[in-house]
Design an enzyme around this catalytic site. Structure first.
Site, mmCIF file in Angstrom:
data_model
loop_
_atom_site.group_PDB
_atom_site.id
_atom_site.type_symbol
_atom_site.label_atom_id
_atom_site.label_comp_id
_atom_site.label_asym_id
_atom_site.label_seq_id
_atom_site.Cartn_x
_atom_site.Cartn_y
_atom_site.Cartn_z
ATOM 1 N N GLY A 1 -0.665 4.403 -0.086
ATOM 2 C CA GLY A 1 -1.537 5.521 0.237
ATOM 3 C C GLY A 1 -0.885 6.388 1.301
ATOM 4 O O GLY A 1 0.347 6.413 1.437
ATOM 5 N N GLY B 1 0.820 -1.199 0.000
ATOM 6 C CA GLY B 1 0.000 0.000 0.000
ATOM 7 C C GLY B 1 0.855 1.251 0.000
ATOM 8 O O GLY B 1 1.748 1.400 0.845
ATOM 9 N N LYS C 1 -6.274 2.224 20.664
ATOM 10 C CA LYS C 1 -6.420 2.931 19.384
ATOM 11 C C LYS C 1 -7.761 2.562 18.743
ATOM 12 O O LYS C 1 -8.442 3.422 18.161
ATOM 13 C CB LYS C 1 -5.256 2.560 18.463
ATOM 14 C CG LYS C 1 -5.388 3.082 17.018
ATOM 15 C CD LYS C 1 -5.190 4.574 16.914
ATOM 16 C CE LYS C 1 -5.327 5.071 15.480
ATOM 17 N NZ LYS C 1 -4.318 4.538 14.553
#
Length: 312
Positions: free
Chosen positions: A9, A7, A184
């Site tokens: 991004g 990835g 989180k």
């Protein structure tokens, strides 16, 4: 150590840039369209902590490469089943897997997809986005990618990984990464849930009569579900979470709200959906979470219907 980052991004591209900057042997596994964009313009990061621009080695799924010793997964959670199959040919039997995904469901999915494979936990804390030109824009002067032991991994294998990652200032080892993951998860569930429910940034929500109370109630529901499901949370976590919310920029949005505003798929099934599943399994009452989950289900059904309408 040969590293593959799945990835390119905002989250994945940023971690790859900082690792490349530190001189590590990093290859990106990307989609064909992103590869063309990166070949044309390069991997570009705009950050108050230092800009980056470079041409990283890249692979598209199916191309020859590897094997790699560490696989970092930094994609949207809804694509994980497909990504796992694309990644499989690039692993050897002791390749360690380190995901930086939202939520907790992906840890179950990875353990099932790669039984016996060394598995670490990862938590990314950074406000970042990918603009329409493919540039990664880091929005404030803070970043922290925590990592730690999670699944089966030998001490000597982990020591090697820890030593390599310690060369990159971005990474922070956490001896209790499981607690970090749950905390989180709780925060992301609440922030993404309320900002998408109200379709508003944090400041707009807080600037109402019941603004902070909405956050308080949803944190209470979320933390109760996590505790009943066996997740560990630190002492005084609720007060800490509310202080963080109160300290956010008034314009702060969740990435899920940005995805919704752009008509993109969301991680709602992986985040809110999985928490609702845990709530039902452990008989928790979650009225606020249920409304948020319903709202996000409506959005996803409308989004898919619109896509089908364009195909007709």
């Amino acid at each position: 150590m040969k590293i593959i980052v799945v990835g390119a991004g905002a989250i994945g591209g940023y971690v790859a840039a900082r690792m490349l900057e530190a001189g590590l042997d990093v290859t990106l596994l990307v989609r064909a369209g992103r590869k063309r964009q990166l070949e044309s313009d390069g991997l570009i990061v705009s950050s108050p902590l230092g800009d980056y621009s470079g041409q990283p080695p890249m692979l598209v799924g199916g191309e020859a490469g590897g094997p790699f010793d560490l696989a970092i997964i930094a994609t949207k959670a809804y694509g994980l089943p497909e990504i796992a199959e694309q990644l499989r040919p690039y692993l050897h039997e002791r390749t360690a897997i380190l995901p930086f995904l939202n939520g907790m469901k992906h840890m179950e999915q990875l353990a099932q997809a790669f039984p016996g494979q060394p598995l670490l936990g990862g938590v990314a804390r950074i406000e970042i986005t990918l603009d329409d030109r493919g540039t990664i824009r880091h929005l404030n002067p803070y970043h922290a990618y925590s990592f730690g032991k999670f699944g089966p991994i030998e001490d000597d294998e982990y020591a090697i990984i820890r030593n390599v990652l310690s060369t990159v200032q971005l990474f922070k080892e956490n001896a209790d990464i499981e607690m970090d993951l749950w905390e989180k998860y709780a925060f992301i569930n609440v922030l993404s849930g309320l900002t998408t429910l109200f379709q508003a940034p944090v400041g707009d929500i807080l600037d109402t009569t019941s603004g902070m109370d909405a956050f308080r109630r949803l944190f209470a529901e979320t933390n109760e579900v996590i505790a009943r499901a066996g997740g560990r949370l630190s002492e005084g976590i609720a007060d800490k979470q509310l202080r963080v919310i109160g300290g956010l920029s008034a314009k702060s949005k969740s990435s899920m709200l940005r995805d919704m505003e752009n008509g993109l798929p969301t991680e709602s099934a992986h985040i809110q959906g999985y928490l609702v599943e845990l709530a039902r399994r452990h008989e928790c009452e979650t009225p606020v979470l249920d409304i948020i989950h319903q709202r996000l289900e409506i959005y996803e059904k409308r989004r898919l219907a619109a896509i089908e309408g364009l195909r007709e």
